[in-house]
Design an enzyme around this catalytic site. Structure first.
Site, short mmCIF file in Angstrom:
data_model
loop_
_atom_site.label_atom_id
_atom_site.label_comp_id
_atom_site.label_asym_id
_atom_site.label_seq_id
_atom_site.Cartn_x
_atom_site.Cartn_y
_atom_site.Cartn_z
N GLU A 190 0.96 -1.18 -0.16
CA GLU A 190 -0.03 -0.34 0.21
C GLU A 190 1.35 1.36 -0.38
O GLU A 190 2.09 1.14 0.71
CB GLU A 190 -1.31 -0.03 1.63
CG GLU A 190 -1.72 1.05 1.30
CD GLU A 190 -2.82 1.23 2.45
OE1 GLU A 190 -3.44 0.30 2.71
OE2 GLU A 190 -2.56 2.15 2.89
N THR A 222 -4.07 4.90 -1.20
CA THR A 222 -5.25 5.35 -0.26
C THR A 222 -5.83 7.08 -0.79
O THR A 222 -5.05 7.06 -2.07
CB THR A 222 -4.28 5.52 1.22
OG1 THR A 222 -4.05 6.68 1.11
CG2 THR A 222 -4.07 4.39 1.78
N TYR A 223 -7.15 7.00 0.05
CA TYR A 223 -7.58 8.01 -1.12
C TYR A 223 -7.56 9.31 0.18
O TYR A 223 -8.82 8.65 1.48
CB TYR A 223 -8.87 7.47 -1.17
CG TYR A 223 -9.30 9.07 -2.09
CD1 TYR A 223 -9.28 9.50 -3.76
CD2 TYR A 223 -10.55 8.84 -1.64
CE1 TYR A 223 -10.24 10.32 -4.01
CE2 TYR A 223 -11.65 10.40 -2.66
CZ TYR A 223 -11.19 10.48 -3.44
OH TYR A 223 -12.28 11.81 -4.39
N HIS A 260 -8.11 2.91 -4.00
CA HIS A 260 -9.02 3.23 -2.43
C HIS A 260 -9.98 4.16 -2.61
O HIS A 260 -9.12 5.58 -3.05
CB HIS A 260 -8.48 3.68 -0.69
CG HIS A 260 -7.18 2.48 -0.88
ND1 HIS A 260 -7.25 2.52 0.74
CD2 HIS A 260 -6.72 1.70 -1.40
CE1 HIS A 260 -6.36 1.17 0.73
NE2 HIS A 260 -6.09 0.80 -0.25
N ARG A 268 -16.47 3.87 3.19
CA ARG A 268 -16.63 5.15 3.69
C ARG A 268 -16.00 6.35 4.47
O ARG A 268 -16.16 7.15 4.14
CB ARG A 268 -17.31 4.87 5.13
CG ARG A 268 -18.28 6.21 5.75
CD ARG A 268 -18.62 6.01 7.26
NE ARG A 268 -18.00 6.09 8.27
CZ ARG A 268 -17.99 5.67 9.64
NH1 ARG A 268 -19.32 5.55 10.01
NH2 ARG A 268 -16.75 5.97 10.59
N GLY A 269 -14.66 6.27 5.01
CA GLY A 269 -13.94 6.95 5.81
C GLY A 269 -14.87 7.92 6.72
O GLY A 269 -15.59 7.62 7.40
N ASP A 270 -13.43 8.56 7.24
CA ASP A 270 -14.13 8.94 8.36
C ASP A 270 -14.20 10.77 8.36
O ASP A 270 -13.66 11.29 7.30
CB ASP A 270 -12.65 9.27 9.75
CG ASP A 270 -12.66 7.33 10.37
OD1 ASP A 270 -14.23 7.24 10.26
OD2 ASP A 270 -12.10 7.05 10.81
N ALA A 310 -20.37 2.67 3.49
CA ALA A 310 -19.09 1.82 2.23
C ALA A 310 -20.54 1.01 1.51
O ALA A 310 -20.08 0.77 0.59
CB ALA A 310 -18.22 1.50 2.77
C1 LIG Z 1 -7.94 -1.55 4.78
C2 LIG Z 1 -7.91 -0.41 4.99
C3 LIG Z 1 -8.08 0.26 4.21
C4 LIG Z 1 -8.48 1.55 4.15
N1 LIG Z 1 -8.24 2.85 3.60
C5 LIG Z 1 -8.89 4.57 3.71
C6 LIG Z 1 -8.49 5.01 2.70
O1 LIG Z 1 -7.72 5.29 1.68
N2 LIG Z 1 -8.68 6.59 3.11
C7 LIG Z 1 -9.54 6.40 4.49
O2 LIG Z 1 -9.87 7.82 4.52
N3 LIG Z 1 -9.77 6.00 4.88
C8 LIG Z 1 -9.33 4.87 4.79
N4 LIG Z 1 -9.40 3.81 6.28
C9 LIG Z 1 -10.45 4.12 7.02
C10 LIG Z 1 -11.42 3.56 6.74
O3 LIG Z 1 -12.56 4.77 5.99
C11 LIG Z 1 -12.24 3.82 8.18
O4 LIG Z 1 -11.84 3.15 9.04
C12 LIG Z 1 -13.75 4.19 8.42
O5 LIG Z 1 -14.25 3.86 10.14
C13 LIG Z 1 -14.39 3.36 7.61
O6 LIG Z 1 -14.78 2.61 7.01
P1 LIG Z 1 -15.25 1.09 6.88
O7 LIG Z 1 -15.45 1.21 5.11
O8 LIG Z 1 -15.36 0.34 7.16
O9 LIG Z 1 -17.37 2.28 6.84
P2 LIG Z 1 -18.75 1.08 6.80
O10 LIG Z 1 -18.72 0.07 6.24
O11 LIG Z 1 -19.96 2.45 6.54
O12 LIG Z 1 -18.35 1.25 8.41
C14 LIG Z 1 -18.77 2.40 9.32
C15 LIG Z 1 -19.54 1.29 10.66
O13 LIG Z 1 -20.68 1.73 10.14
C16 LIG Z 1 -20.91 0.64 10.50
N5 LIG Z 1 -22.26 0.15 9.86
C17 LIG Z 1 -22.37 0.52 8.16
N6 LIG Z 1 -22.87 -0.42 7.43
C18 LIG Z 1 -23.75 -0.75 8.79
C19 LIG Z 1 -25.12 -0.90 7.95
N7 LIG Z 1 -25.60 -1.38 6.83
N8 LIG Z 1 -25.65 -0.95 8.99
C20 LIG Z 1 -25.14 -0.93 10.59
N9 LIG Z 1 -23.99 -0.29 10.94
C21 LIG Z 1 -23.14 -0.64 9.71
C22 LIG Z 1 -19.96 -0.36 10.76
O14 LIG Z 1 -20.01 -1.66 11.36
C23 LIG Z 1 -19.17 0.36 11.21
O15 LIG Z 1 -19.44 0.42 13.09
C24 LIG Z 1 -8.89 2.51 5.19
C25 LIG Z 1 -9.47 0.88 6.60
C26 LIG Z 1 -8.58 -0.59 6.10
C27 LIG Z 1 -9.43 -0.95 7.06
#
Ligand SMILES: Cc1cc2nc3c(=O)[nH]c(=O)nc-3n(C[C@H](O)[C@H](O)[C@H](O)COP(=O)(O)OP(=O)(O)OC[C@H]3O[C@@H](n4cnc5c(N)ncnc54)[C@H](O)[C@@H]3O)c2cc1C
Length: 304
Positions: A36, A68-69, A95, A125-127, A144
């Site tokens: 990465e 990453t993004y 990403h 999803r991102g934060d 996401a």
């Molecule tokens: C391998 C990896 C690469 C990453 N790369 C980046 C990057 O490039 N840029 C960046 O900004 N961040 C990145 N992140 C961080 C990520 O964006 C954050 O961890 C963010 O808080 C969560 O993203 P997610 O895609 O898991 O979100 P989601 O899947 O939306 O989950 C977020 C929260 O909501 C809950 N949730 C989601 N959908 C539902 C539903 N339908 N019903 C109930 N609960 C739900 C989940 O359990 C979780 O607690 C990365 C993380 C990882 C593991």
């Protein structure tokens, strides 16, 4: 599933998709290797560092790479420029985060990733960015899962998603995360990549929990080499990963040089244990530096 015929026309490197790479490696009973990178801020020096690292890591024939993004799309153009250049040499995952985005603007970014030669999107999803704390509330796309649907509806790209060996910070428990992972798989995600973590049990527990929930997609562990202990401790704090007390104690009581040896020995052992536990590949977070990433890849016997 993505339209593999269409993908085949435009790819670089031996594999078209992450699943193809994992399948080919599994056929030879060996794990895939990937790295990465992150888009540097605009200083020339940091960009040089990125491309030096990319060239050095390409020497060991990884199966794919990812870029990453920035959440909120702050670095969209840099990210796109980097994936476009990398995708000419190797299958590249872009990403993509959706926090704060509209369906239309995110669909446009997906299309630009496709035009840039990316074959796979890691849908995140991102934060909420610091300067936009309401992004999670105000943005049209809330999770996401919605992004997975959007990528599948608007493109032929393969989709991967994030997984959390130590449970996502907003999630009540691992079973909840696993249920969400299964929903993403049903929506079309075909692999997952994990957040950093430091014990093999964290990974095997995640895989077991995911399976119980019906999420059978391959879960690729993300591995952060403990080369610079202070930096890794900071990263672990930010991501919510727990560094085992014993390792932390050893790192704290060591000189910088000793800490590096301790940390790298630990990382290489973790990499080997993950492979022994059946991980389909290792995704090494390079942090845009090649030395520690190569040491782990070599130590785990993954350089070809
Ligand atoms: C391998 C990896 C690469 C990453 N790369 C980046 C990057 O490039 N840029 C960046 O900004 N961040 C990145 N992140 C961080 C990520 O964006 C954050 O961890 C963010 O808080 C969560 O993203 P997610 O895609 O898991 O979100 P989601 O899947 O939306 O989950 C977020 C929260 O909501 C809950 N949730 C989601 N959908 C539902 C539903 N339908 N019903 C109930 N609960 C739900 C989940 O359990 C979780 O607690 C990365 C993380 C990882 C593991």
């Amino acid at each position: 599933m993505p339209d593999f015929e269409l993908l085949r026309k435009t790819s670089a490197g031996p594999f078209e998709t992450v699943n193809e790479a994992l399948g080919a490696r599994a056929g030879k009973r060996e794990p895939a290797l990937s790295f990465e990178f992150f888009p540097p801020r605009n200083q020339e020096e940091a960009a040089d560092q990125l491309w030096r690292t990319f060239d050095a890591l390409m020497e060991v024939s990884p199966d794919f790479v990812s870029v990453t993004y920035g959440a909120g799309g702050s670095n969209r153009e840099t990210s796109l420029a980097i994936v476009e250049r990398m995708a000419k040499e190797i299958m590249t995952i872009g990403h993509l985060t959706c926090v704060g985005g509209s369906r239309a603007s995110t669909a446009e970014t997906i299309s630009r990733f496709e035009d840039a030669g990316v074959h796979s999107i890691l849908a995140l999803r991102g934060d909420a960015p610091k300067d936009s704390p309401r992004a999670l509330v105000d943005g049209e796309l809330k999770s996401a899962l919605e992004l997975v649907h959007l990528v599948r509806q608007t493109s032929n790209l393969e989709v991967g998603v994030a997984a959390f060996p130590e449970v996502h910070p907003e999630s009540p428990h691992m079973q909840h995360d696993s249920m969400v992972l299964e929903m993403k798989q049903s929506a079309g995600a075909s692999y997952a990549m994990t957040q950093l973590f430091f014990t093999v049990e964290a990974y095997t527990d995640l895989v077991a929990s995911a399976k119980m929930a019906g999420a059978t997609l391959p879960i690729i562990p993300g591995l952060m080499p403990v080369g610079n202990a202070a930096k890794v401790v900071r990263m672990a704090e930010m991501s919510g990963a727990t560094i085992p007390v014993e390792l932390l104690g050893k790192l704290e009581n060591a000189s910088e040089a000793e800490a590096r040896v301790i940390g790298m020995d630990y990382s290489i052992k973790l990499a080997r244990d993950l492979i022994d536990a059946g991980a389909p590949g290792l995704h090494i977070f390079s942090m845009n530096f090649s030395k520690a990433a190569l040491e782990v890849a070599r130590g785990a016997g993954l350089c070809r």
